[in-house]
Design a protein around this motif. Structure first.
Motif, PDB file in Angstrom:
ATOM      1  N   ARG A  92       0.870  -1.173   0.000  1.00 47.51           N
ATOM      2  CA  ARG A  92       0.000   0.000   0.000  1.00 47.51           C
ATOM      3  C   ARG A  92       0.905   1.220   0.000  1.00 47.51           C
ATOM      4  NH1 ARG A  92      -5.119  -2.175   2.634  1.00 47.51           N
ATOM      5  NH2 ARG A  92      -5.546  -3.680   0.990  1.00 47.51           N
ATOM      6  N   VAL A 166     -10.685 -11.820 -12.281  1.00 47.97           N
ATOM      7  CA  VAL A 166     -11.253 -13.113 -12.677  1.00 47.97           C
ATOM      8  C   VAL A 166     -10.695 -14.225 -11.799  1.00 47.97           C
ATOM      9  CG1 VAL A 166     -11.215 -14.877 -14.491  1.00 47.97           C
ATOM     10  CG2 VAL A 166     -11.808 -12.530 -15.055  1.00 47.97           C
ATOM     11  N   ILE A 168      -9.334 -14.065  -8.823  1.00 49.40           N
ATOM     12  CA  ILE A 168      -9.832 -13.938  -7.443  1.00 49.40           C
ATOM     13  C   ILE A 168     -11.276 -14.410  -7.375  1.00 49.40           C
ATOM     14  CG2 ILE A 168     -10.474 -12.254  -5.665  1.00 49.40           C
ATOM     15  CD1 ILE A 168      -7.562 -12.363  -5.674  1.00 49.40           C
ATOM     16  N   SER A 169     -12.074 -14.025  -8.384  1.00 55.86           N
ATOM     17  CA  SER A 169     -13.496 -14.370  -8.338  1.00 55.86           C
ATOM     18  C   SER A 169     -13.707 -15.863  -8.536  1.00 55.86           C
ATOM     19  CB  SER A 169     -14.279 -13.579  -9.397  1.00 55.86           C
ATOM     20  OG  SER A 169     -14.092 -14.167 -10.669  1.00 55.86           O
ATOM     21  N   GLY A 171     -12.121 -18.021  -6.932  1.00 51.25           N
ATOM     22  CA  GLY A 171     -11.671 -18.663  -5.707  1.00 51.25           C
ATOM     23  C   GLY A 171     -10.161 -18.767  -5.599  1.00 51.25           C
TER      24      GLY A 171
ATOM     25  N   ASN B  55     -20.130 -11.185  -3.344  1.00 51.11           N
ATOM     26  CA  ASN B  55     -19.042 -12.145  -3.145  1.00 51.11           C
ATOM     27  C   ASN B  55     -17.740 -11.436  -2.751  1.00 51.11           C
ATOM     28  OD1 ASN B  55     -18.135 -11.156  -5.575  1.00 51.11           O
ATOM     29  ND2 ASN B  55     -17.725 -13.157  -6.477  1.00 51.11           N
ATOM     30  N   LEU B  57     -16.045  -8.993  -3.854  1.00 48.78           N
ATOM     31  CA  LEU B  57     -15.014  -8.576  -4.807  1.00 48.78           C
ATOM     32  C   LEU B  57     -14.580  -7.141  -4.537  1.00 48.78           C
ATOM     33  CD1 LEU B  57     -15.678  -9.880  -8.420  1.00 48.78           C
ATOM     34  CD2 LEU B  57     -13.788 -10.357  -6.886  1.00 48.78           C
ATOM     35  N   LEU B  60     -11.227  -5.837  -2.970  1.00 51.70           N
ATOM     36  CA  LEU B  60      -9.995  -5.521  -3.696  1.00 51.70           C
ATOM     37  C   LEU B  60      -9.761  -4.027  -3.776  1.00 51.70           C
ATOM     38  CD1 LEU B  60     -10.234  -8.016  -6.714  1.00 51.70           C
ATOM     39  CD2 LEU B  60      -9.126  -8.333  -4.515  1.00 51.70           C
ATOM     40  N   ALA B  62      -9.430  -0.392  -2.051  1.00 57.65           N
ATOM     41  CA  ALA B  62      -9.087   0.133  -0.731  1.00 57.65           C
ATOM     42  C   ALA B  62      -9.958   1.332  -0.391  1.00 57.65           C
ATOM     43  CB  ALA B  62      -7.612   0.531  -0.703  1.00 57.65           C
ATOM     44  N   VAL B  85     -12.115 -16.790   0.292  1.00 60.36           N
ATOM     45  CA  VAL B  85     -11.858 -17.649  -0.865  1.00 60.36           C
ATOM     46  C   VAL B  85     -12.987 -18.673  -1.012  1.00 60.36           C
ATOM     47  CG1 VAL B  85     -10.333 -19.438  -1.750  1.00 60.36           C
ATOM     48  CG2 VAL B  85      -9.370 -17.312  -0.870  1.00 60.36           C
ATOM     49  N   ARG B  88     -16.154 -17.070  -2.291  1.00 61.35           N
ATOM     50  CA  ARG B  88     -16.177 -16.784  -3.726  1.00 61.35           C
ATOM     51  C   ARG B  88     -16.371 -18.057  -4.534  1.00 61.35           C
ATOM     52  NH1 ARG B  88     -11.441 -12.826  -2.801  1.00 61.35           N
ATOM     53  NH2 ARG B  88     -12.557 -10.958  -2.140  1.00 61.35           N
ATOM     54  N   ARG B  89     -16.048 -19.202  -3.949  1.00 64.42           N
ATOM     55  CA  ARG B  89     -16.365 -20.459  -4.642  1.00 64.42           C
ATOM     56  C   ARG B  89     -17.856 -20.745  -4.558  1.00 64.42           C
ATOM     57  NH1 ARG B  89     -11.151 -23.109  -2.117  1.00 64.42           N
ATOM     58  NH2 ARG B  89      -9.701 -22.468  -3.732  1.00 64.42           N
ATOM     59  N   MET B  93     -19.099 -15.338 -10.128  1.00 65.51           N
ATOM     60  CA  MET B  93     -19.405 -14.085 -10.825  1.00 65.51           C
ATOM     61  C   MET B  93     -19.048 -14.162 -12.306  1.00 65.51           C
ATOM     62  SD  MET B  93     -19.989 -10.584 -10.642  1.00 65.51           S
ATOM     63  CE  MET B  93     -19.410  -9.661  -9.221  1.00 65.51           C
ATOM     64  N   PHE B  95     -18.713 -11.623 -15.597  1.00 66.81           N
ATOM     65  CA  PHE B  95     -18.575 -10.182 -15.801  1.00 66.81           C
ATOM     66  C   PHE B  95     -19.192  -9.728 -17.114  1.00 66.81           C
ATOM     67  CE2 PHE B  95     -15.228 -11.632 -13.043  1.00 66.81           C
ATOM     68  CZ  PHE B  95     -15.285 -10.720 -12.005  1.00 66.81           C
ATOM     69  N   ILE B  99     -13.887 -12.324 -20.237  1.00 68.31           N
ATOM     70  CA  ILE B  99     -12.441 -12.229 -20.040  1.00 68.31           C
ATOM     71  C   ILE B  99     -11.873 -13.627 -19.917  1.00 68.31           C
ATOM     72  CG2 ILE B  99     -10.581 -11.264 -18.633  1.00 68.31           C
ATOM     73  CD1 ILE B  99     -12.871  -9.375 -17.490  1.00 68.31           C
TER      74      ILE B  99
END
Lengths: 281, 255
Positions: A92, A166, A168-169, A171, B55, B57, B60, B62, B85, B88-89, B93, B95, B99
């Motif tokens: 950071r 992607v 991270i989403s 898992g 979930n 997201l 991420l 700050a 983690v 999120r499983r 999601m 988008f 991607i």
């Protein structure tokens, strides 16, 4: 002046600038090659120097430079990539990271002879490593850090954020995301940084002057704690310190050093195109 | 309704920077399982933000500020000690833009399971086929599994992204305008696979248009400037809206 005319002039100027950049490198290569090619033969590349370096070969210097380059790689690459990942992915904006960045910028600005002196004081004398390959590698490694860190960080940052989201989403943990998405995609850029750094290290004279380089040592190094000859320093020595040295041998040595550094470039280019072909966005 | 909602949002207020105008204000919303819940409204209404909160997201980013609760099966997903983690499983999601990861079709589908630690080749093969079938993509790509995912068409890529989420066998699927870049035929394919999927999953979706919302919504929630204006079964909300603002929006008076 019409827009078409100014467009043409701009294009011509930019092309000229690009060509001018190419000219010196081509001239250097041609000149060194013409002057030095006559000295290159099997003995020159594979024998020990004789008769106060006026005869024989330059094998110890070649081996010394290759070993030093590997040593530099071992010292700098893990540290630099670790630091780059930290700065790009985890850090950071705090006083600590600002301090780290400031340190890296300043590290890049330190003249190489100062690195040499620091290496002598710290590695050679304080840590009792002696004038040795290990002290030289550490000194060169330190000098290489900022280049590799900055280019690697740049490469990591330029991996599109969407891939991280992607991963991270789906898992992925932060580290899995870095390991499986970010690093593979940043690899070509990181590789460029590594090669840039190692090339500079391979060609530097000042940092090895006090830490590893031997004036005249007609044998191969036996351990990491051994001194060694090295190409840049050898070139300096035979160009300034040895009376009656043939210019052909001087330029021949320069040609070998140049070829070594340029061949690293070629290897890097091949590796880069390999990675690019494997990973398409 | 006695059924426990799959997701329950209680008094949710959220802003991206502590000081600024909240993007979402005091949202209360229950989302039932085996239904398609549509979050719709004009842009800047907070739909995508709400979806991403489900979930985590937005973790991420700050400096955000959130009050209120989001419960999944009665459990606060923002409680300390929650395994993000794992969350999120369970809550996948898709988008707006497809991607695909820079890898093959097969590797895209198995990415999530492999991160979870699934190594068995046969098991992974099963996951690939099951997920691609569920996303209505199997027949089109079964001979192209080892091609780069980027070589698929846009519509195929978006269904691949759906398959990639399904590979994790989630409980909830979030879709953030998943048909925005798709042609009408691909859109229809995605919509019909969603109709199939809701038998097994809870689906929350930000639609591409009011028309799409009306086509597929079991429940619809109208979000305007961060406020939940109205929430009702789709058929009701799109034919007899209770709130004047909802009516104005769906009849095209603004937005």
């Amino acid at each position: 002046m019409s827009r078409q005319t100014s467009q043409k002039i701009a294009f011509a100027l930019l092309t000229a600038a690009a060509v001018v950049v190419v000219v010196p490198i081509v001239l250097v290569i041609i000149y060194i090659t013409i002057q030095g090619i006559g000295a290159i033969n099997w003995e020159f590349l594979t024998a020990m120097p004789r008769n106060g370096m006026r005869e024989g070969g330059i094998l110890p210097a070649i081996v010394g430079t290759v070993v030093l380059t590997f040593g530099t790689a071992i010292v700098s690459i893990p540290l630099a990539i670790g630091a780059a990942i930290y700065l790009a992915e985890y850090a950071r904006d705090t006083w600590l990271t600002r301090l780290i960045r400031l340190a890296i910028i300043n590290l890049a600005g330190i003249p190489s002879v100062v690195y040499g002196l620091f290496g002598l004081g710290f590695f050679v004398l304080f840590l009792h490593l002696g004038t040795s390959l290990i002290a030289g590698s550490l000194t060169l490694g330190l000098m290489t850090l900022p280049i590799v860190i900055s280019t690697a960080e740049e490469a990591i940052i330029s991996v599109p954020q969407s891939f991280r989201v992607v991963s991270i989403s789906l898992g992925g943990t932060r580290w899995q995301t870095i390991r499986h998405q970010v690093l593979p995609q940043a690899l070509p850029g990181i590789l460029t940084g590594i090669i840039l750094g190692l090339e500079r290290a391979a060609g530097e004279t000042a940092p090895i002057l006090f830490t590893v380089a031997a004036f005249y040592l007609p044998r191969l190094p036996r351990s990491p704690f051994d001194q060694s000859m090295a190409l840049p320093y050898h070139l300096y020595v035979i160009s300034t310190q040895v009376p009656g040295m043939s210019t052909e041998v001087q330029y021949g040595t320069a040609l070998v050093l140049l070829a070594l550094v340029l061949s690293m470039n070629v290897v890097a280019a091949i590796l880069r195109s390999r990675f690019r072909r494997k990973r398409r966005w | 309704m006695s059924l426990q909602p799959k997701i329950s949002i209680r008094g949710l207020t959220f802003s991206y920077d502590g000081a600024g105008r909240p993007v979402l204000t005091n949202i209360n919303l229950d989302i039932q399982s085996n239904e398609i819940t549509v979050l719709f409204g004009p842009s800047q209404g907070g739909k995508s933000t709400l979806l991403r909160l489900l979930n985590r997201l937005n973790d991420l980013i700050a400096g955000t500020k959130m009050t209120g609760q989001i419960l999944l099966d009665g459990q606060d997903i923002y409680a300390p000690g929650v395994n993000v983690v794992e969350l999120r499983r369970r809550v996948g999601m898709v988008f707006a833009l497809p991607i695909p990861l820079p890898a093959t079709v097969r590797e895209n589908v198995t990415y999530g399971p492999r991160l979870k630690g699934v190594r068995d080749r046969h098991h992974l093969e099963e996951i690939v086929e099951r997920s691609l079938r569920a996303a209505a993509l199997w027949d089109e790509v079964k001979d192209r599994l080892d091609e780069p995912a980027g070589a698929l068409s846009g519509g195929q890529q978006q269904r691949l992204c759906l398959a990639r989420v399904l590979a994790l066998e989630p409980e909830v699927i979030l879709l953030d305008n998943p048909t925005s870049g798709l042609d009408p035929i691909s859109t229809a394919k995605v919509e019909s696979s969603l109709q199939e999927l809701k038998k097994d999953y809870t689906i929350v979706m930000v639609p591409h248009s009011i028309q799409q919302a009306a086509r597929i919504a079991d429940k619809a929630a109208f979000l305007l400037m961060g406020e939940l204006v109205e929430h009702a079964p789709g058929g009701e909300l799109f034919t007899r809206p209770k709130d004047k603002r909802t009516e104005d929006y769906i009849t095209g008076r603004f937005g």
